[in-house]
Design a protein around this motif. Structure first.
Motif, PDB file in Angstrom:
ATOM      1  N   TYR A 194      42.995  38.329  33.802  1.00 49.69           N
ATOM      2  CA  TYR A 194      44.088  39.142  34.312  1.00 49.69           C
ATOM      3  C   TYR A 194      43.827  39.521  35.770  1.00 49.69           C
ATOM      4  CZ  TYR A 194      45.450  39.611  29.424  1.00 49.69           C
ATOM      5  OH  TYR A 194      45.823  39.352  28.127  1.00 49.69           O
ATOM      6  N   GLY A 195      44.845  39.348  36.610  1.00 53.90           N
ATOM      7  CA  GLY A 195      44.713  39.704  38.018  1.00 53.90           C
ATOM      8  C   GLY A 195      43.784  38.770  38.765  1.00 53.90           C
ATOM      9  N   ASN A 196      43.195  39.295  39.843  1.00 56.29           N
ATOM     10  CA  ASN A 196      42.322  38.454  40.675  1.00 56.29           C
ATOM     11  C   ASN A 196      40.896  38.364  40.154  1.00 56.29           C
ATOM     12  OD1 ASN A 196      41.128  40.921  41.385  1.00 56.29           O
ATOM     13  ND2 ASN A 196      42.227  41.067  43.329  1.00 56.29           N
ATOM     14  N   GLU A 243      44.824  46.500  38.731  1.00 56.75           N
ATOM     15  CA  GLU A 243      43.974  45.536  39.429  1.00 56.75           C
ATOM     16  C   GLU A 243      42.941  46.264  40.292  1.00 56.75           C
ATOM     17  OE1 GLU A 243      45.214  41.165  40.732  1.00 56.75           O
ATOM     18  OE2 GLU A 243      45.957  42.687  42.124  1.00 56.75           O
ATOM     19  N   HIS A 279      44.121  32.472  36.454  1.00 56.32           N
ATOM     20  CA  HIS A 279      44.472  33.865  36.744  1.00 56.32           C
ATOM     21  C   HIS A 279      45.932  34.101  36.375  1.00 56.32           C
ATOM     22  CE1 HIS A 279      40.767  35.027  38.862  1.00 56.32           C
ATOM     23  NE2 HIS A 279      40.735  33.764  39.234  1.00 56.32           N
ATOM     24  N   ILE A 280      46.165  35.161  35.620  1.00 57.93           N
ATOM     25  CA  ILE A 280      47.513  35.521  35.182  1.00 57.93           C
ATOM     26  C   ILE A 280      47.795  36.969  35.591  1.00 57.93           C
ATOM     27  CG2 ILE A 280      47.478  33.865  33.270  1.00 57.93           C
ATOM     28  CD1 ILE A 280      46.867  36.185  31.375  1.00 57.93           C
ATOM     29  N   PRO A 281      49.067  37.399  35.573  1.00 56.38           N
ATOM     30  CA  PRO A 281      49.383  38.777  35.987  1.00 56.38           C
ATOM     31  C   PRO A 281      48.644  39.812  35.142  1.00 56.38           C
ATOM     32  CG  PRO A 281      51.372  37.447  35.871  1.00 56.38           C
ATOM     33  CD  PRO A 281      50.281  36.618  35.269  1.00 56.38           C
ATOM     34  N   MET A 282      48.393  40.962  35.765  1.00 60.86           N
ATOM     35  CA  MET A 282      47.758  42.057  35.044  1.00 60.86           C
ATOM     36  C   MET A 282      48.618  42.456  33.848  1.00 60.86           C
ATOM     37  SD  MET A 282      44.858  42.830  36.408  1.00 60.86           S
ATOM     38  CE  MET A 282      44.549  44.368  35.550  1.00 60.86           C
ATOM     39  N   ARG A 283      47.964  42.825  32.753  1.00 68.81           N
ATOM     40  CA  ARG A 283      48.682  43.278  31.580  1.00 68.81           C
ATOM     41  C   ARG A 283      49.049  44.750  31.734  1.00 68.81           C
ATOM     42  NH1 ARG A 283      43.794  42.788  27.112  1.00 68.81           N
ATOM     43  NH2 ARG A 283      42.191  43.873  28.299  1.00 68.81           N
TER      44      ARG A 283
END
Length: 248
Positions: A137-139, A209, A200-204
């Motif tokens: 999730y995120g960077n 982040e 890498h996918i968007p933050m849940r």
């Protein structure tokens, strides 16, 4: 088996007990964002039932909580539970302490399909063993303070064994060292000799982040003499072996 919100169930198991380690709860970050009522019933009302039992029987309580770095359902319920523990200490004379477990890892941690909530270490290990993509999730620059289950248990028991000095305290249980998610996942890939790729996918929901999480274990060490014993590499190797035997 019992229900932490049931007075009958909790009273029946606490009667005659010297110490209660209160770990019961509904877990999850994004999983609980849309379930605040259910989580509050378990995490807050359940804690109140335990506290009432401890007040009634004169039982010592060690409340297991977490670092509170986000504003989500899980964090809010744990903060409320901690506050009720302190209120019961002050108003009802319940002998209690709170331990904040940081990022605990080790064998037997369930996968998402078994528990309903997703944890990084077991998910990354099983995916790496299967050479599957590993989602972050995120960077991935958010940090964790990873502590092995054995060290976590030893630290919590140390609080009990030094109760005369620890009662009334709040103790963070970690190793006092930060690791980024990227670092840990890359180490898992290396230790498993995996061909997995990081995606890498968007933050849940419920997490932010670039969060930095690091325990301050100074007071726990000073009071109890406890020190973590399991290096991160050794702990991951042991954990990987368990998941390989069970899932691959």
């Amino acid at each position: 088996m019992g229900n932490v919100t049931s007075k009958e169930d909790i009273y029946s198991v606490i009667s005659g007990i010297d110490f209660v380690f209160h770990l019961a709860g509904m877990l999850g970050t994004h999983e609980l964002v849309d379930a605040p009522i259910e989580a509050t019933k378990v995490n807050v009302i359940g804690t109140l039932v335990v506290l009432d039992a401890c007040k009634n029987f004169g039982t010592n309580l060690i409340e297991v909580s977490k670092p509170n770095c986000w504003i989500n359902t899980y964090t809010i319920t744990k903060i409320a539970a901690e506050s009720f523990v302190e209120m019961y200490r002050r108003e009802h004379g319940v002998k209690a302490a709170t331990v904040k477990w940081f990022n605990v890892y080790g064998a037997r941690q369930p996968l998402q399909e078994e528990s309903g909530y997703k944890k990084l270490i077991p998910t990354a290990i099983v995916n790496a063993l299967k050479n599957a993509d590993i989602e972050i999730y995120g960077n991935g620059e958010q940090t964790m303070d990873l502590i092995h289950t054995q060290d976590t248990a030893d630290a919590t028991i140390a609080v009990m064994e030094n109760w005369d000095k620890c009662e009334g305290g709040i103790f963070e249980i970690g190793v006092g060292q930060e690791f980024t998610v990227n670092e840990i996942v890359n180490q898992i890939i290396q230790l498993t000799n995996s061909s997995s790729k990081i995606v890498h996918i968007p933050m849940r929901k419920g997490e932010w982040e670039n969060t930095h999480i690091k325990a301050n274990v100074d007071n726990l060490r000073q009071i109890t003499g406890w020190q973590p014993k399991v290096p991160i590499r050794d702990g991951l190797i042991e954990t990987i072996h368990w998941y390989k035997e069970k899932y691959v």
